[in-house]
Enzyme design. Structure first.
Site, short mmCIF file in Angstrom:
data_model
loop_
_atom_site.label_atom_id
_atom_site.label_comp_id
_atom_site.label_asym_id
_atom_site.label_seq_id
_atom_site.Cartn_x
_atom_site.Cartn_y
_atom_site.Cartn_z
N LYS A 58 0.87 -1.18 0.00
CA LYS A 58 0.00 0.00 0.00
C LYS A 58 0.91 1.23 0.00
O LYS A 58 2.03 1.17 0.48
CB LYS A 58 -0.88 0.00 1.25
CG LYS A 58 -2.11 0.87 1.14
CD LYS A 58 -3.28 0.17 0.44
CE LYS A 58 -4.40 1.15 0.17
NZ LYS A 58 -5.59 0.47 -0.37
N ASP A 92 -6.93 4.49 -4.55
CA ASP A 92 -7.60 4.36 -3.25
C ASP A 92 -8.18 5.75 -2.98
O ASP A 92 -8.41 6.51 -3.94
CB ASP A 92 -6.60 3.92 -2.16
CG ASP A 92 -7.28 3.51 -0.85
OD1 ASP A 92 -7.81 2.41 -0.76
OD2 ASP A 92 -7.29 4.33 0.11
P1 NDP Z 1 -12.75 7.97 -2.73
O1 NDP Z 1 -11.68 8.96 -2.52
O2 NDP Z 1 -13.27 7.75 -4.09
O3 NDP Z 1 -13.99 8.27 -1.77
C1 NDP Z 1 -13.84 8.33 -0.39
C2 NDP Z 1 -15.16 8.78 0.21
O4 NDP Z 1 -15.07 8.66 1.63
C3 NDP Z 1 -15.48 10.25 -0.08
O5 NDP Z 1 -16.86 10.41 -0.11
C4 NDP Z 1 -14.86 10.94 1.13
O6 NDP Z 1 -15.42 12.21 1.41
C5 NDP Z 1 -15.19 9.97 2.23
N1 NDP Z 1 -14.18 10.09 3.30
C6 NDP Z 1 -12.83 9.94 3.20
N2 NDP Z 1 -12.24 10.18 4.36
C7 NDP Z 1 -13.23 10.50 5.22
C8 NDP Z 1 -13.24 10.82 6.59
N3 NDP Z 1 -12.12 10.92 7.30
N4 NDP Z 1 -14.45 11.06 7.14
C9 NDP Z 1 -15.60 10.97 6.43
N5 NDP Z 1 -15.63 10.66 5.11
C10 NDP Z 1 -14.47 10.43 4.53
O7 NDP Z 1 -12.17 6.58 -2.12
P2 NDP Z 1 -12.66 5.10 -2.39
O8 NDP Z 1 -14.13 5.07 -2.59
O9 NDP Z 1 -11.76 4.51 -3.40
O10 NDP Z 1 -12.29 4.39 -0.99
C11 NDP Z 1 -13.22 4.28 0.10
C12 NDP Z 1 -12.78 3.17 1.03
O11 NDP Z 1 -12.75 1.92 0.31
C13 NDP Z 1 -11.38 3.31 1.64
O12 NDP Z 1 -11.38 2.73 2.93
C14 NDP Z 1 -10.53 2.48 0.71
O13 NDP Z 1 -9.33 2.03 1.33
C15 NDP Z 1 -11.47 1.32 0.45
N6 NDP Z 1 -11.19 0.52 -0.74
C16 NDP Z 1 -11.12 1.10 -1.99
C17 NDP Z 1 -10.89 0.32 -3.10
C18 NDP Z 1 -10.94 0.87 -4.49
O14 NDP Z 1 -10.89 0.08 -5.44
N7 NDP Z 1 -11.06 2.19 -4.68
C19 NDP Z 1 -10.61 -1.13 -2.98
C20 NDP Z 1 -10.79 -1.64 -1.64
C21 NDP Z 1 -11.03 -0.83 -0.58
P3 NDP Z 1 -14.57 13.55 1.06
O15 NDP Z 1 -14.59 13.64 -0.42
O16 NDP Z 1 -15.34 14.62 1.75
O17 NDP Z 1 -13.21 13.34 1.63
#
Ligand code: NDP
Length: 449
Positions: free
Chosen positions: A129, A169
């Protein structure tokens, strides 16, 4: 609730001492070691040759300076990370996160989880990662590009399709992967498509990769619901986040007949009793990159935005936390249980605190841990690598079918492993043990490395 077996206590003590202050990493290791008590009782040979100690120690940790220039000509410095955790099963594989909260402990926890997740897919990929404490919010396209180029200028020497293959991510989507790949190609003079996944379709990406994590999580939960003769049909669902994982989780739930009534970002959440309008959500989040309150404003009647309280207070039967780690607390779990939740599927990595997980288990709520439920993203990344290696490109249907098969297999592996170790229905234990055994067997075969 399980406790750490006394034979594994010295392993945890060493991890806590050696990685002082890295709370998320401590949390992730503790959960896995709690599950392993039953394995070492049945197969004591896993205690030999410091195998478990080695699994808890990353093979390599890279920390570097990332200087870049903003649109006003001001120089900024961020910190870049890549933790190459375990390569027993294949090249290191795992995403890059750009978010101000990123530090080495968070990257280490994610790399550790990734190792077991990748093992669960059954595909030949190790775990890693990376990321940076860079905050992409409010930055122009040019600033994002210059940051990505600077980040890759250092990272490229540590990558390669047989060495380490990053993906996206939080904060790293298709646009960022494009800039990162462009810089890698320029520095190495090699069109090595298999060095990054999550690429755009025109330059070697895979169909269904964008949708894969969300769709995969829903396939997993569908299979889990079926063990109790339940489906998504007409169920109220809450999906936190509104990024890549959340959007495509909501899309597949809707396709399966469920109704997603709330989603969020870090500024608050929206409730839409009519069911989240996916086209509008994509417009606000993917095209305009706006805050979630914009959804409620544009939707008007019937949708409301709240920046106080918790999204988990919105009554639902199925909850899919898909934003970030530790976003669902013990208090939230209690509220969900009181409101009649029947299943929780983690789209994000470790979104539920240990206390929340305990409450769900005690209440008999079906619970799918992230390392199993969100493995569809990395599995489809591995399919992207297969397509790159064979210079091929599969159809959406072909790729989604492979994803669906993989997710159902991961579900069944977790379920049968939980049965085998005397805890039927405990997907946390099933995922941790099944992932561990595959990595441990490969490490044993490779000798003390
Ligand atoms: P994105 O950046 O596309 O979206 C993240 C979302 O979560 C946004 O809506 C963001 O809001 C919100 N968010 C992030 N940090 C916080 C926080 N501290 N408090 C509240 N809301 C928060 O990321 P992904 O959708 O890719 O990833 C989401 C999760 O899924 C993570 O845990 C990631 O590790 C996991 N994941 C992702 C994969 C992938 O293929 N993308 C694969 C496997 C797991 P804002 O825009 O306001 O920050």
């Amino acid at each position: 609730m399980s406790k750490i077996d006394e034979k594994l206590e010295p392993v945890l003590d060493q991890v806590l001492r050696r990685n002082a202050g890295e709370l998320e990493f401590h949390q992730a290791v503790t959960e896995v070691l709690e599950s392993l008590g039953r394995v070492v009782a049945k197969y004591p040979s896993y205690l030999e040759n410091a195998l478990i100690e080695r699994i808890c120690e990353p093979e390599r940790q890279i920390i570097f300076r990332v200087p870049w220039v903003d649109d006003q000509g001001q120089v900024h410095i961020n910190r870049g990370f890549r933790v190459q955790f375990n390569s027993a099963l294949g090249p290191y594989k795992g995403g890059l996160r750009f978010h101000p909260s990123v530090n080495v402990g968070i990257i280490k926890f994610l790399g550790f989880e990734q190792t077991f997740k990748n093992a669960l897919t059954g595909l030949p990929i190790g775990g890693g990662k990376g990321g940076s404490d860079f905050d992409p919010r409010g930055r122009s396209d040019g600033e994002i590009m210059r940051f990505c180029q600077s980040y890759m200028t250092e990272l490229h020497r540590h990558l390669g399709e047989y060495t380490d293959v990053p993906a996206g991510d939080i904060g790293v989507g298709g646009r960022e992967i494009g800039y990162l790949f462009g810089q890698y190609k320029r520095l190495t003079n090699r069109y090595e498509a298999g060095v990054l996944t999550g690429k755009g379709l025109v330059y070697g990406g895979s169909r269904a990769r964008t949708e894969a994590t969300g769709y995969g999580a829903v396939y997993f939960v569908e299979r889990m619901l079926a063990t109790r003769q339940l489906t998504f049909e007409n169920r109220r669902v809450v999906v936190s986040g509104s990024g890549n994982v959340a959007i495509y989780t909501a899309e597949k739930i809707t396709e399966f007949g469920g109704k997603v009534v709330a989603c969020s970002d870090s500024s608050g959440y929206v409730v839409d009793e009519a069911g989240i309008d996916l086209a509008l959500l994509k417009e606000v989040k993917e095209s305009r990159r706006e805050r979630i309150s914009e959804y409620a404003r544009l939707k008007g009647d019937g949708a409301r935005f709240s920046d106080t309280g918790s999204i988990w207070d919105v009554p639902c039967e199925i909850a899919m936390p898909s934003a970030t780690q530790n976003e669902l607390t013990g208090r939230d779990a209690k509220a969900l249980i009181e409101n009649g939740v029947i299943a929780v599927g983690e789209g994000a990595n470790m979104p539920s605190t240990p206390e929340a997980v305990r409450f769900f288990r005690e209440a008999g709520v079906l619970f799918a841990p992230g390392k199993a439920a969100n493995a569809g993203g990395v599995a489809t990344s591995a399919l992207e690598m297969q397509q790159n290696a064979s210079r091929d490109s599969w159809t959406f249907e072909q790729t989604e079918q492979r994803l669906a098969d993989i997710m159902r297999r991961i579900h069944d592996t977790c379920a049968s492993t939980a049965d085998e170790f005397g805890t039927p229905g405990d997907y946390v234990l099933g995922a941790n043990i099944a992932g561990f055994v595959r990595v441990a067997e490969a490490m044993r075969a490779l000798g003390v490395i």
